[in-house]
Design an enzyme around this catalytic site. Structure first.
Site, PDB file in Angstrom:
ATOM      1  N   HIS A  76      -4.673   5.324  -2.530  1.00 14.76           N
ATOM      2  CA  HIS A  76      -5.848   6.180  -2.668  1.00 14.76           C
ATOM      3  C   HIS A  76      -5.407   7.514  -3.238  1.00 14.76           C
ATOM      4  O   HIS A  76      -4.356   8.028  -2.844  1.00 14.76           O
ATOM      5  CB  HIS A  76      -6.540   6.384  -1.308  1.00 14.76           C
ATOM      6  CG  HIS A  76      -7.210   5.151  -0.815  1.00 14.76           C
ATOM      7  ND1 HIS A  76      -6.586   4.251   0.023  1.00 14.76           N
ATOM      8  CD2 HIS A  76      -8.440   4.650  -1.065  1.00 14.76           C
ATOM      9  CE1 HIS A  76      -7.412   3.255   0.283  1.00 14.76           C
ATOM     10  NE2 HIS A  76      -8.542   3.466  -0.362  1.00 14.76           N
ATOM     11  N   TYR A 110       0.855  -1.184   0.000  1.00 15.42           N
ATOM     12  CA  TYR A 110       0.000   0.000   0.000  1.00 15.42           C
ATOM     13  C   TYR A 110       0.892   1.234   0.000  1.00 15.42           C
ATOM     14  O   TYR A 110       1.723   1.414   0.897  1.00 15.42           O
ATOM     15  CB  TYR A 110      -0.927   0.012   1.220  1.00 15.42           C
ATOM     16  CG  TYR A 110      -1.811   1.226   1.228  1.00 15.42           C
ATOM     17  CD1 TYR A 110      -2.892   1.311   0.353  1.00 15.42           C
ATOM     18  CD2 TYR A 110      -1.541   2.297   2.062  1.00 15.42           C
ATOM     19  CE1 TYR A 110      -3.690   2.447   0.319  1.00 15.42           C
ATOM     20  CE2 TYR A 110      -2.340   3.434   2.035  1.00 15.42           C
ATOM     21  CZ  TYR A 110      -3.405   3.498   1.166  1.00 15.42           C
ATOM     22  OH  TYR A 110      -4.195   4.624   1.126  1.00 15.42           O
TER      23      TYR A 110
END
Length: 156
Positions: A112, A74
């Site tokens: 994101h 991530y």
């Protein structure tokens, strides 16, 4: 542009990495964030780039276990200082991270991106074939707009 790359460590996080993030993002990251970066066992994916001994960009990430047992990297932050953007630094940072993931058996990379950050979405989807997933409402608490897209790239 000749760049040097290095792992993010306890020795360089205070002066160099925090400075890059402070200048690149509209939010300040707390010490727990940086402790997680330094403590991560994924040195090849927590890296910085420097030009003539000036730190100009950095990637902070963490490895997550997915429900099916696969591992995902991530990307918590990727930043290039404004005067050095457009020179391929972000591209080279991501290339190094993807290489690390391939060598380490990581099956997916995700992040994101704020819905209004069109340049970042284009960067990931056009240059690196990330998939633009679902929009996540109210993901961000201290910036506007608060919504983002989940971007991901499968590596297997």
């Amino acid at each position: 542009m000749k760049l040097d790359f290095g792992d993010i460590t306890k020795e360089n996080i205070e002066q160099q990495i925090k400075n890059i993030n402070r200048n690149a993002f509209p939010v300040l990251y707390n010490d727990a964030f940086y402790d997680e970066v330094v403590g991560a066992a994924n040195g090849g994916a927590n890296i910085y780039a420097s030009w003539k001994d000036i730190p100009v960009g950095a990637v902070c990430s963490r490895i997550e276990e997915l429900a099916d047992g696969r591992r995902q990297l991530y990307l918590m932050t990727i930043a290039v200082l404004a005067p050095y953007r457009g020179r391929g630094i972000g591209t080279r940072l991501i290339e190094r991270v993807l290489e690390y993931c391939t060598q380490s058996g990581i099956s997916e990379v995700a992040l994101h991106v704020q819905v209004s950050n069109y340049d970042a979405m284009r960067f990931y989807t056009s240059k690196f074939n990330f998939t633009k997933g679902a929009m996540v409402e109210n993901y961000y608490r201290r910036i506007d707009p608060p919504n983002c897209y989940h971007l991901y790239k499968k590596l297997d």
